[in-house]
Design an enzyme around this catalytic site. Structure first.
Site, mmCIF file in Angstrom:
data_model
loop_
_atom_site.group_PDB
_atom_site.id
_atom_site.type_symbol
_atom_site.label_atom_id
_atom_site.label_comp_id
_atom_site.label_asym_id
_atom_site.label_seq_id
_atom_site.Cartn_x
_atom_site.Cartn_y
_atom_site.Cartn_z
ATOM 1 C CG PHE A 299 -2.088 -0.912 1.133
ATOM 2 C CD1 PHE A 299 -3.136 -0.790 2.019
ATOM 3 C CD2 PHE A 299 -2.152 -1.917 0.173
ATOM 4 C CE1 PHE A 299 -4.238 -1.637 1.952
ATOM 5 C CE2 PHE A 299 -3.241 -2.764 0.098
ATOM 6 C CZ PHE A 299 -4.291 -2.629 0.989
ATOM 7 C CD GLU A 300 4.276 2.158 -3.379
ATOM 8 O OE1 GLU A 300 4.953 1.137 -3.523
ATOM 9 O OE2 GLU A 300 4.295 3.117 -4.169
ATOM 10 N N GLY A 301 0.921 5.723 -1.461
ATOM 11 C CA GLY A 301 0.074 6.893 -1.640
ATOM 12 C C GLY A 301 -0.777 7.164 -0.418
#
Length: 678
Positions: free
Chosen positions: A462-464
């Site tokens: 998971f990024e952003g």
């Protein structure tokens, strides 16, 4: 996980910002909503700045501009909150000058420039949410990068009505046995008054930016926040200030020498040195008291097999309790066999796109790779929780194999002992499990993919803005933010569904983990609320995670346990960042110590080649870092706080495709080296 396909847009060199989504819509009106946009008034108001001032040179236009004196511990952020209309397009622009200057909307779109010798215009277009009535505009520099300048900042679009901005964090003045004087920075916008809170209780209501709280108990501790209000409602609460009234008598000194003296499958034994004047001792795990007694030993029992715990101890007498000691971590015995080699080589395979490195068939992945993460499973929408894994289309990947051949190749790898995982997220795959319905959809859709291809487990990339902490969510061990709580629940459900053989890995950026040593999004007043947001997830799943391989790339400077900033691209960065996981560390402003992970749960990530991401580290430097972490040699002057980690799990890279593109330098250099480690 960055790639040329994803344009490296979430470079964590920015750390405090993510790449903004650019909206094509034209603002509904062209009127600058910001007060004092060019700082021509000669003062900062209504801007609120941590280390800002108005200067007469250099300016973009007019006679004045903002100067932000970013330091090693402060980005010199300036903010202003304005009222907006829901579901409306706006355009934020500003002229900036300096190294690493940022412009954006708190919790939303943003942009930045790494080096502007002259004034450069930055633009952020965005559309407000359905119920959004205010935005906080910000500009700031970066830690240790020096002074920046900003001028002619404009937010174009129609105005709205909203509560005032968040007041400044209160500071304590005169403190007596029964009272404390507080002051705070004024809020932006129209302010009717201010409420001083202790928890959820209002302790004062005033039109001034100061208040004196009276009637307190002698030698008692209190934590306060401040909120501003007007006819449109109340602002979010400020940062906290904690005070202790005077009149205390002497408590015993902090105990020293806390150590783990023994472990079993279900218990950990501790010992520490006596404190003079103490009548007893309390043992804590985080903020929870788990044992008390008059002696200098304790055994914590009833623990889960192969689980890691972090403890502190405090002494007490009739006058009070000492500060807590430094933390020590221990792991119960009985850990099972993961089926992985002691030191593993982990890589991401572009399975759903070609990327500039080209498509690589599963059958052609060399046997050196021990964990292969299929990139990526992505949601049908940010909040749906419905994950889909779409294999690369033939138009983009002419050499793509059939599903039958792909599955057959997976089975062949698994027969060799390799683990094939579904990686969810990446830069473009934003996943926000805001509801229990989205959580349940996530579980069912991920299970369907795992079952269809017969995969060994899941990688969480998971990024952003997938993980962001709500303001006030300050308990790492018991988070309340829905996207955090629902992800934890979903992963625990998947782990329970597939059993102990389920492989669970995570690939957070340094911003979401190690930055929590300095800033934690649940309590920081001016920082990005994503800071440290992976920590409650990792903590909740600390006994279920197979490997945590933080992305030691696309990162700005990060402070290590030596309280020095470390910069990506060399051995030092990998050593310092990995040592934080092996030693554990206090989470800023929470009173909670994030416990050390087991050595076999820790790896670190680095780009396979210069084209794969910022922060490429040469094979020699990577191996120097491994020698330091595993053998205690080649540490370059860095003192390991967590000691050596002979069971360190290994290396992760983005990506297998990029390594193939560059002649397998990463694999050929590091697989034999990992095999030779003790």
């Amino acid at each position: 996980m960055n790639s040329l396909r994803y344009l490296l847009a979430t470079s964590v060199t920015a750390l405090a910002v993510a790449a903004g989504v650019v909206v094509d819509a034209t603002p509904a009106a062209a009127a600058n909503l910001l007060g004092n946009p060019g700082f021509e008034s000669g003062v900062l108001a209504p801007w609120t700045c941590s280390l800002g001032s108005v200067v007469t040179t250099p300016v973009h236009s007019g006679t004045k501009a903002l100067q932000g004196a970013a330091s090693a511990s402060d980005t010199a952020q300036c903010t202003q909150t304005v009222a907006v209309l829901p579901n409306t397009a706006y355009s934020l622009t500003g002229w900036v000058r300096g190294n690493y200057v940022y412009l954006g909307i708190t919790g939303g779109a943003s942009t930045w420039t790494p080096s502007a010798a002259n004034y450069t215009q930055l633009t952020v277009n965005f559309t407000t949410a359905a119920n959004q009535t205010s935005v906080e505009v910000y500009t700031h520099g970066w830690y240790g990068q020096g002074t920046y300048f900003a001028d002619d900042i404009s937010l174009d679009g129609p105005g709205g009505a909203s509560p005032p901005g968040v007041p400044g964090t209160p500071t304590a003045g005169s403190i007596t046995n029964t009272s404390v004087a507080l002051t705070w920075g004024a809020s932006s916008g129209t302010v009717t008054g201010y409420r001083v809170y202790e928890g959820t209780t209002v302790r004062a209501d005033t039109t001034a930016t100061s208040a004196t709280i009276t009637g307190l108990a002698t030698c008692s501790t209190h934590t306060y926040t401040v909120a501003a209000y007007n006819a449109n409602g109340e602002s979010a609460k400020s940062g906290t200030v904690t005070i202790t009234t005077t009149g205390c008598t002497t408590a015993p000194p902090t105990p020293s020498g806390l150590t783990v003296t023994g472990t079993t499958n279900t218990s950990i034994s501790l010992q520490w040195n006596a404190s003079s004047g103490a009548t007893g001792y309390r043992v804590y795990e985080g903020t929870a008291q788990v044992a008390t007694g008059t002696g200098t030993t304790a055994t914590l029992s009833g623990l889960a097999t192969c689980s890691t715990h972090s403890y502190t101890v405090a002494a007490y007498n009739g006058n009070g309790e000492s500060a807590k000691s430094g933390a020590v971590s221990g792991t119960t015995t009985g850990c099972g066999n993961t089926g992985l080699p002691k030191h593993a080589l982990i890589g991401y395979l572009h399975a759903s796109f070609a990327n500039g490195s080209g498509y690589l068939r599963m059958a052609d992945v060399p046997a050196a790779w021990d964990i292969i993460n299929l990139s990526f499973g992505e949601p049908t929408s940010v909040t749906s929780g419905d994950i889909r894994f779409n294999r690369c289309p033939a138009a983009e990947c002419p050499n793509v194999e059939s599903d039958a051949d792909f599955i057959a190749a997976i089975r062949a790898k698994q027969a060799q002992g390799k683990k094939i995982l579904l990686s969810i997220g990446g830069q473009n795959g934003q996943v926000q499990l805001n509801t229990t319905a989205a959580r349940d959809t996530f579980v069912s859709s991920v299970s369907a993919i795992i079952d269809r291809y017969g995969l060994n487990g899941l990688d969480v990339d998971f990024e952003g803005h997938s993980l962001i902490l709500n303001a006030g969510d300050n308990n790492v061990a018991s988070p309340t933010t829905p996207v955090i709580v629902n992800l934890i629940s979903a992963l625990k459900t998947l782990k329970a569904r597939y059993g102990s053989g389920f492989v669970l890995t995570m690939a957070p950026e340094t911003f979401f983990v190690q930055l929590g040593y300095q800033f934690y999004g649940g309590n920081c007043g001016g920082c990005d609320r994503r800071a440290g947001a992976y920590l409650p997830v990792i903590y909740a799943l600390r006994n279920d995670i197979t490997v945590l391989h933080v992305q030691d790339y696309n990162s700005g400077p990060i402070m290590g346990l030596d309280n020095q900033y470390h910069t990506m691209g060399g051995a030092d960065f990998h050593i310092a960042m990995t040592d934080m996981l092996a030693a554990g560390f206090p989470v800023a402003g929470t009173g909670f110590t994030f416990p050390a992970l087991r050595q076999d749960q820790i790896a670190f990530g680095t780009p396979a080649a210069v084209s794969a991401g910022n922060g490429f580290t040469s094979p020699a430097a990577v191996q120097a870092a491994l020698n330091c972490l595993v053998r205690g040699t080649s540490c370059g002057g860095y003192a390991l706080r967590g000691g050596t980690s002979p069971n360190l799990r290994g290396l992760m890279t983005w990506s297998i495709n990029w390594d193939r593109y560059y002649g397998w330098e990463f694999m050929n250099s590091h697989k034999p080296f990992l095999n030779a480690l003790p």
